[in-house]
Design an enzyme around this catalytic site. Sequence first.
Site, PDB file in Angstrom:
ATOM      1  N   THR A   4      40.198  15.720  93.281  1.00 40.27           N
ATOM      2  CA  THR A   4      40.743  16.651  92.309  1.00 40.27           C
ATOM      3  C   THR A   4      39.622  17.168  91.432  1.00 40.27           C
ATOM      4  OG1 THR A   4      41.365  14.675  91.068  1.00 40.27           O
ATOM      5  CG2 THR A   4      43.103  15.821  92.231  1.00 40.27           C
ATOM      6  N   ARG A  80      34.160  17.996  89.891  1.00 39.81           N
ATOM      7  CA  ARG A  80      35.102  16.897  90.067  1.00 39.81           C
ATOM      8  C   ARG A  80      35.315  16.171  88.739  1.00 39.81           C
ATOM      9  NH1 ARG A  80      35.751  11.429  92.020  1.00 39.81           N
ATOM     10  NH2 ARG A  80      37.467  11.334  93.522  1.00 39.81           N
ATOM     11  N   HIS A  81      36.471  15.537  88.608  1.00 44.09           N
ATOM     12  CA  HIS A  81      36.752  14.778  87.389  1.00 44.09           C
ATOM     13  C   HIS A  81      35.733  13.658  87.206  1.00 44.09           C
ATOM     14  CE1 HIS A  81      38.250  11.379  89.720  1.00 44.09           C
ATOM     15  NE2 HIS A  81      38.997  12.216  90.412  1.00 44.09           N
ATOM     16  N   GLY A  82      35.656  13.118  86.009  1.00 47.83           N
ATOM     17  CA  GLY A  82      34.691  12.070  85.701  1.00 47.83           C
ATOM     18  C   GLY A  82      35.124  10.701  86.203  1.00 47.83           C
ATOM     19  N   ARG A  84      36.696   7.246  86.655  1.00 49.83           N
ATOM     20  CA  ARG A  84      38.066   6.906  86.276  1.00 49.83           C
ATOM     21  C   ARG A  84      38.409   5.473  86.664  1.00 49.83           C
ATOM     22  NH1 ARG A  84      41.173   6.714  90.872  1.00 49.83           N
ATOM     23  NH2 ARG A  84      40.511   7.931  92.692  1.00 49.83           N
TER      24      ARG A  84
END
Length: 268
Positions: A4, A80-82, A84
């Site tokens: 994501t 992209r998201h960091g 997690r």
Amino acid sequence: MKATYFLANFLITSLSIMVGLSLSKLARPAIPAIAHHFGTKGRYEEVNPHLLDDILFVNKSLVAPPSPDCRAIHMVSVIRHGTRYPTTKNVKKIARLFELVVSHASGSASWLNDIKTWKMWYTEDMDGRLVEKGRDDHRHLAMRLAQSFPTLISEDHLRANRIEFITSSKHRCVDSVKAFQEGLHRLWDVQDMDYKHYVDDSLMRFFDHCERFVESVEKNKTALKEVERFKSSAEMDAVRRKISSRLQIPYSQFTPGNLAFYISGQFV
């Protein structure tokens, strides 16, 4: 595996503004040596080790225009998201693995005692949410990009809404795009603006809306046949047997479909 992302769409006007940054020398983070063996995506620090000494380091030779006559006019970044937490599904698998080792593993090795006395601190409500390291990933990335492309990413463009942020509805992506903007606000000491982004799952999670993908991949049991071949391969069998021997847990407890992927990186 689906990833994501959020999208940062940088638009340029005729302005050409250079932004000077004061690079901060931060203490080298205490990252365990084993860390680079884990995770499905490479950390920024793995790609560019200079970031361990200076988190805002930019190799300007890599972003220089190919010719003095060239100038940047438009930029689209798919990010992209960091970093997690594990998702709820994986937290449950980690918990089952941990319970198996605590209950059945035997031996006098110090590393085994370390594992058994470790506190299982992952909780299901973490569910893939961003950790503080993930927020820092994007705060610092924003600052590095502003230094790399000062005519595109500037305070004036931010205030004039010429920088557009688009994200999926996933909480880790929304939090990432907010952290990215926070990095820019900190850089320019912007205190009179709120963060602004658009949620567009039809763009950022297009695969959820693509009938062909859903039918031919997600619902197709043969789409991941390479994964199934790997799980039944001689290499995976050797990993399972080695883990069984080191932990002194029956081989049958480690099936290729559940625990082997999660334990192989730790005990091989």
